[in-house]
Motif scaffolding. Structure first.
Motif, mmCIF file in Angstrom:
data_model
loop_
_atom_site.group_PDB
_atom_site.id
_atom_site.type_symbol
_atom_site.label_atom_id
_atom_site.label_comp_id
_atom_site.label_asym_id
_atom_site.label_seq_id
_atom_site.Cartn_x
_atom_site.Cartn_y
_atom_site.Cartn_z
ATOM 1 N N ILE A 77 6.305 24.296 -63.107
ATOM 2 C CA ILE A 77 7.436 24.978 -62.595
ATOM 3 C C ILE A 77 7.960 26.067 -63.252
ATOM 4 N N GLN A 78 7.992 25.908 -64.652
ATOM 5 C CA GLN A 78 8.557 27.080 -65.412
ATOM 6 C C GLN A 78 7.748 28.379 -64.900
ATOM 7 N N ALA A 79 6.560 28.480 -64.658
ATOM 8 C CA ALA A 79 5.465 29.475 -64.442
ATOM 9 C C ALA A 79 6.017 30.098 -63.010
ATOM 10 N N VAL A 80 6.817 29.625 -62.249
ATOM 11 C CA VAL A 80 7.323 30.183 -61.041
ATOM 12 C C VAL A 80 8.297 31.348 -61.399
ATOM 13 N N PRO A 81 8.304 32.476 -60.830
ATOM 14 C CA PRO A 81 9.171 33.598 -60.917
ATOM 15 C C PRO A 81 10.522 33.203 -60.504
ATOM 16 N N GLY A 82 11.617 33.394 -61.368
ATOM 17 C CA GLY A 82 12.948 33.006 -61.046
ATOM 18 C C GLY A 82 13.259 31.525 -61.472
ATOM 19 N N VAL A 83 12.575 30.944 -62.389
ATOM 20 C CA VAL A 83 12.744 29.568 -62.956
ATOM 21 C C VAL A 83 12.991 29.938 -64.553
ATOM 22 N N GLU A 84 14.091 29.677 -65.094
ATOM 23 C CA GLU A 84 14.484 30.020 -66.096
ATOM 24 C C GLU A 84 13.799 28.720 -67.250
ATOM 25 N N ILE A 85 14.197 27.452 -66.875
ATOM 26 C CA ILE A 85 13.875 26.167 -67.689
ATOM 27 C C ILE A 85 14.247 25.021 -66.721
ATOM 28 N N VAL A 86 13.278 23.890 -66.908
ATOM 29 C CA VAL A 86 13.302 22.980 -66.114
ATOM 30 C C VAL A 86 14.371 22.027 -67.304
ATOM 31 N N ASN A 87 15.536 21.502 -66.386
ATOM 32 C CA ASN A 87 16.535 20.778 -67.454
ATOM 33 C C ASN A 87 16.167 19.329 -67.437
ATOM 34 N N ASN A 88 15.443 18.641 -66.402
ATOM 35 C CA ASN A 88 15.545 17.279 -66.265
ATOM 36 C C ASN A 88 14.257 17.035 -65.406
ATOM 37 N N MET A 89 13.496 15.914 -65.612
ATOM 38 C CA MET A 89 12.335 15.665 -64.708
ATOM 39 C C MET A 89 12.310 14.073 -64.793
ATOM 40 N N ASP A 90 12.139 13.567 -63.873
ATOM 41 C CA ASP A 90 12.072 11.804 -63.580
ATOM 42 C C ASP A 90 10.810 11.637 -62.940
ATOM 43 N N LEU A 91 9.926 10.805 -63.147
ATOM 44 C CA LEU A 91 8.866 10.832 -62.658
ATOM 45 C C LEU A 91 8.594 9.183 -62.287
ATOM 46 N N ASP A 92 8.230 8.929 -60.967
ATOM 47 C CA ASP A 92 8.014 7.705 -60.529
ATOM 48 C C ASP A 92 6.698 7.457 -60.241
ATOM 49 N N TYR A 93 5.768 6.863 -60.845
ATOM 50 C CA TYR A 93 4.166 6.888 -60.636
ATOM 51 C C TYR A 93 3.952 5.420 -59.590
ATOM 52 N N ASP A 94 3.530 5.543 -58.645
ATOM 53 C CA ASP A 94 2.949 4.484 -57.937
ATOM 54 C C ASP A 94 1.408 4.470 -57.832
ATOM 55 N N GLN A 95 0.954 3.429 -58.714
ATOM 56 C CA GLN A 95 -0.490 3.415 -59.204
ATOM 57 C C GLN A 95 -1.326 2.922 -57.997
ATOM 58 N N GLN A 96 -0.757 2.052 -57.248
ATOM 59 C CA GLN A 96 -1.494 1.615 -56.179
ATOM 60 C C GLN A 96 -1.631 2.553 -54.986
ATOM 61 N N ALA A 97 -0.565 3.268 -54.644
ATOM 62 C CA ALA A 97 -0.515 4.415 -53.560
ATOM 63 C C ALA A 97 -1.117 5.731 -54.256
ATOM 64 N N ARG A 98 -1.393 5.768 -55.633
ATOM 65 C CA ARG A 98 -1.971 6.977 -56.113
ATOM 66 C C ARG A 98 -1.006 8.043 -55.870
ATOM 67 N N SER A 99 0.210 7.829 -56.043
ATOM 68 C CA SER A 99 1.288 9.236 -55.818
ATOM 69 C C SER A 99 2.243 9.129 -56.698
ATOM 70 N N LEU A 100 2.834 10.289 -56.762
ATOM 71 C CA LEU A 100 3.902 10.332 -57.923
ATOM 72 C C LEU A 100 5.096 11.091 -57.335
ATOM 73 N N ARG A 101 6.186 10.492 -57.684
ATOM 74 C CA ARG A 101 7.482 11.045 -57.148
ATOM 75 C C ARG A 101 7.880 11.773 -58.054
ATOM 76 N N VAL A 102 8.336 13.026 -58.122
ATOM 77 C CA VAL A 102 9.129 13.817 -59.110
ATOM 78 C C VAL A 102 10.298 14.434 -58.748
ATOM 79 N N GLU A 103 11.197 14.087 -59.412
ATOM 80 C CA GLU A 103 12.512 14.654 -59.418
ATOM 81 C C GLU A 103 12.861 15.514 -60.527
ATOM 82 N N TYR A 104 13.189 16.680 -60.207
ATOM 83 C CA TYR A 104 13.661 17.652 -61.209
ATOM 84 C C TYR A 104 14.754 18.686 -60.908
#
Length: 123
Positions: A77-104
């Motif tokens: 995220i920080q490598a994207v032009p225009g982004v200064e810093i990531v303040n917060n990131m919450d991860l919710d990993y669903d192992q069975q579905a092999r998916s990851l919900r990212v809230e940032y």
């Protein structure tokens, strides 16, 4: 000022209005480029196989290290032009579905940007 062609995030199609491509800028552009960066799997582009997120190697594995995943995604995220810093990131990993919900929340040149994205197979 940077511009980008608008993308429908649900279908990954270009957005057309009256037969013309839509152009976006400011916070919309940054949010779209973050989403594209997070969906870019490592090895997907044959000319630069080291670029992208190492989903198969580090994220969608049997026992993922959430601290390491947070670091990887924050760097993307920080490598994207225009982004200064990531303040917060919450991860919710669903192992069975092999998916990851990212809230940032990221501080950008255009203010705070808060988004939730689900990553993984079929996303």
């Amino acid at each position: 000022m940077a511009y980008d062609i608008a993308m429908n995030v649900a279908t990954n199609d270009l957005v057309l209005e009256n037969g013309d491509l839509m152009i976006i800028d400011n916070a919309e552009r940054v949010a779209q480029q973050i989403l594209i960066s997070l969906r870019f799997w490592q090895g997907e582009w044959f000319l630069r196989t080291a670029d992208g997120v190492p989903y198969l190697e580090r994220i969608l594995v049997k026992n993922p290290n959430l601290a390491h995943i947070r670091q990887i995604l924050t760097e993307q995220i920080q490598a994207v032009p225009g982004v200064e810093i990531v303040n917060n990131m919450d991860l919710d990993y669903d192992q069975q579905a092999r998916s990851l919900r990212v809230e940032y929340t990221a501080k950008t040149n255009y203010g705070l940007l808060t988004r939730t994205v689900t990553l993984g197979y079929g996303r």
